[in-house]
Write a protein that holds these residues in place. Structure first.
Motif, PDB file in Angstrom:
ATOM      1  N   ALA A   1       7.574  14.545  42.757  1.00  0.00           N
ATOM      2  CA  ALA A   1       8.327  13.309  42.997  1.00  0.00           C
ATOM      3  C   ALA A   1       7.435  12.246  43.612  1.00  0.00           C
ATOM      4  N   GLU A   2       7.615  11.016  43.147  1.00  0.00           N
ATOM      5  CA  GLU A   2       6.981   9.834  43.740  1.00  0.00           C
ATOM      6  C   GLU A   2       8.067   8.775  43.881  1.00  0.00           C
ATOM      7  N   PHE A   3       9.064   9.092  44.715  1.00  0.00           N
ATOM      8  CA  PHE A   3      10.270   8.286  44.767  1.00  0.00           C
ATOM      9  C   PHE A   3      10.058   6.971  45.496  1.00  0.00           C
ATOM     10  N   SER A   4      10.679   5.928  44.955  1.00  0.00           N
ATOM     11  CA  SER A   4      10.705   4.618  45.594  1.00  0.00           C
ATOM     12  C   SER A   4      11.658   4.653  46.785  1.00  0.00           C
ATOM     13  N   PRO A   5      11.637   3.610  47.626  1.00  0.00           N
ATOM     14  CA  PRO A   5      12.449   3.637  48.850  1.00  0.00           C
ATOM     15  C   PRO A   5      13.948   3.807  48.628  1.00  0.00           C
ATOM     16  N   ARG A   6      14.505   3.392  47.484  1.00  0.00           N
ATOM     17  CA  ARG A   6      15.955   3.528  47.258  1.00  0.00           C
ATOM     18  C   ARG A   6      16.295   4.673  46.314  1.00  0.00           C
ATOM     19  N   VAL A   7      15.320   5.481  45.967  1.00  0.00           N
ATOM     20  CA  VAL A   7      15.526   6.520  44.961  1.00  0.00           C
ATOM     21  C   VAL A   7      15.529   7.896  45.631  1.00  0.00           C
ATOM     22  N   SER A   8      16.500   8.747  45.237  1.00  0.00           N
ATOM     23  CA  SER A   8      16.610  10.111  45.742  1.00  0.00           C
ATOM     24  C   SER A   8      16.919  11.035  44.570  1.00  0.00           C
TER      25      SER A   8
ATOM     26  N   GLY B   1       6.879   7.926  31.813  1.00  0.00           N
ATOM     27  CA  GLY B   1       5.740   7.454  31.037  1.00  0.00           C
ATOM     28  C   GLY B   1       4.875   6.466  31.800  1.00  0.00           C
ATOM     29  N   GLU B   2       5.493   5.723  32.727  1.00  0.00           N
ATOM     30  CA  GLU B   2       4.759   4.758  33.549  1.00  0.00           C
ATOM     31  C   GLU B   2       4.205   5.393  34.824  1.00  0.00           C
ATOM     32  N   GLY B   3       4.429   6.697  34.995  1.00  0.00           N
ATOM     33  CA  GLY B   3       3.957   7.381  36.197  1.00  0.00           C
ATOM     34  C   GLY B   3       4.761   7.055  37.433  1.00  0.00           C
ATOM     35  N   ARG B   4       6.042   6.735  37.250  1.00  0.00           N
ATOM     36  CA  ARG B   4       6.899   6.340  38.373  1.00  0.00           C
ATOM     37  C   ARG B   4       8.028   7.337  38.593  1.00  0.00           C
ATOM     38  N   GLU B   5       8.394   7.520  39.839  1.00  0.00           N
ATOM     39  CA  GLU B   5       9.530   8.328  40.308  1.00  0.00           C
ATOM     40  C   GLU B   5       9.304   9.825  40.088  1.00  0.00           C
ATOM     41  N   VAL B   6       9.082  10.275  38.867  1.00  0.00           N
ATOM     42  CA  VAL B   6       8.795  11.687  38.596  1.00  0.00           C
ATOM     43  C   VAL B   6       7.452  11.768  37.890  1.00  0.00           C
ATOM     44  N   ARG B   7       6.528  12.523  38.474  1.00  0.00           N
ATOM     45  CA  ARG B   7       5.217  12.716  37.865  1.00  0.00           C
ATOM     46  C   ARG B   7       5.149  14.101  37.207  1.00  0.00           C
TER      47      ARG B   7
ATOM     48  N   HIS C   1       7.549  11.640  48.518  1.00  0.00           N
ATOM     49  CA  HIS C   1       6.345  11.785  47.704  1.00  0.00           C
ATOM     50  C   HIS C   1       5.803  13.186  47.928  1.00  0.00           C
ATOM     51  N   GLY C   2       5.795  14.014  46.906  1.00  0.00           N
ATOM     52  CA  GLY C   2       5.250  15.341  47.116  1.00  0.00           C
ATOM     53  C   GLY C   2       5.661  16.322  46.038  1.00  0.00           C
ATOM     54  N   PRO C   3       5.217  17.582  46.185  1.00  0.00           N
ATOM     55  CA  PRO C   3       5.499  18.615  45.180  1.00  0.00           C
ATOM     56  C   PRO C   3       6.950  19.079  45.230  1.00  0.00           C
ATOM     57  N   LEU C   4       7.366  19.712  44.148  1.00  0.00           N
ATOM     58  CA  LEU C   4       8.688  20.319  44.035  1.00  0.00           C
ATOM     59  C   LEU C   4       8.513  21.811  43.762  1.00  0.00           C
TER      60      LEU C   4
END
Length: 376
Positions: free
Chosen positions: A106-113, A28-34, A147-150
């Motif tokens: 995906a718009e993953f943060s540095p520690r997120v996979s 909902g905040e537009g973070r990690e998964v768009r 950061h990119g498409p799936l």
């Protein structure tokens, strides 16, 4: 924001799989998964998000990985044979390989996979599906900070399937950090909350064995599994409970010998001998047993949601369904033979809603059970 505050943003534990309510908030905040379109009903599971097919599928010559220097779109220009619109639905044929852009990115943060699996119902239809990302060197993994498409690679192996834009064939778990869960921790957890009834086989995960004695049916007969038929009608992946299983499957009755001969290139649905419980703060993945122990494999790695087969104060209540193939030669599978192992992982916190009948979960108290598309 301090590092501690950033950690709390993902749950009370600094590392682990993100539960559904945190995924919902972050999306909902537009973070990690768009998302390209609003979340669909039930798309967020207790510890994962279902991924939706986009509007176009690409029939390709063969499966591929883009490698570290190319995007999927660049590779598609080389290997795509033709485009197929999914807006009004389309049939994906057996033996063909398709690559389909997803509505999520995906718009993953540095520690997120991320880690992906076929959905349970997808595996039980013998539909081979894997996640691909740009510049990836392996399937079903989304690298830290990506950061990119799936994209979904989809290849029906036994039944032709009807899919459309928005159909969900695989799911993505989002993980923060690199948590480890050892056999010692697993033994402690089993002592506190029984994961299976009786003694647990714990060695690089929790061992599961196959049941070849079978379930009693209403007429007093028993069934140990199902073997897929060839040359059937199509299956609409979005329609539940409408298909006659006997038009797609042959029932397998228990043999006097207590074993079953797996024929090469045939697809079987079997069940574990053990009932399993996954406590609400944990999730598990079933990985194939060591192939050195036999010429068979559990066809798809399965994901077990937090709360699967679990009811506080009650014994484990759901068995694992096993999608099994022999390799290149016939193989005799014995009752009680180990066929897979569950590898556990902690969540960053308990999900607000665990797996269960209350949220429409299809397999909470399952025994030997086909996918949700078939009549009981």
């Amino acid at each position: 924001m301090t590092q501690d505050e950033a950690s709390e943003d993902y749950g009370k534990n600094a590392t682990g799989i993100l539960p559904g309510h945190i995924l919902t908030r972050l999306i909902g905040e537009g973070r990690e998964v768009r998302i390209a379109e609003a979340l669909a009903e039930t798309q967020i599971q207790p510890a994962s998000v279902d991924l939706r097919l986009g509007a176009m599928a690409y029939r390709v010559r063969a499966s591929f990985l883009p490698g570290p220097h190319a995007t999927v779109e660049e590779k598609l220009r080389e290997v795509a044979l033709h485009e197929i619109s999914l807006e009004q639905g389309a049939v994906l044929e057996t033996g063909c390989v398709y690559v389909i852009p997803l509505l999520e990115s995906a718009e993953f943060s540095p520690r997120v996979s991320g880690l992906a699996n076929p959905k349970s119902s997808t595996g039980r239809l013998d539909v081979f599906t894997r996640l691909i990302t740009d510049r990836c060197t392996g399937f079903d993994r989304v690298e830290t900070g990506y950061h990119g498409p799936l994209y979904a690679e989809v290849s029906p192996r036994t039944f032709p399937i009807l899919v459309r834009k928005g159909s969900r064939l695989n799911q993505l778990r989002v993980r923060r950090g690199s948590p480890q869960f050892t056999d010692t921790q697993l033994r402690r957890l089993h002592a506190e909350i029984p994961l299976v009834e009786g003694e647990a086989d714990i060695d690089n995960g929790l061992g599961l064995s196959v049941d070849l004695k079978g379930d009693f049916k209403g007429d007093g007969s028993r069934i140990v599994g199902w073997r897929a038929k060839r040359h059937t009608n199509i299956i609409d992946v979005d329609k539940r409970g409408i298909l006659d299983p006997h038009e797609y499957w042959d029932a397998i009755e228990p043999a006097k010998s207590g074993n079953i001969v797996l024929d090469p290139d045939e697809f079987y649905i079997l069940a574990s001998r053990e009932a399993v419980a996954i406590p609400p703060e944990y999730a598990a993945e079933m990985v194939p047993f060591n192939p050195l122990m036999g010429e068979f494999r559990v066809h798809y790695a399965g994901f077990f949601d937090p709360g699967f087969g679990y009811a506080h104060g009650h014994p484990p209540s759901a068995r694992a369904v096993l999608e099994v193939r022999s390799r290149e030669v016939p193989f005799i599978l014995e009752h009680g033979q180990t066929i897979g192992r569950l590898v556990f992982e902690r969540l960053t916190e308990v999900p607000s809603t665990a797996y269960g009948e209350g949220i429409g979960s299809n397999y909470q108290r399952q025994g030997l059970k086909l996918s949700k598309h078939f009549q009981d």
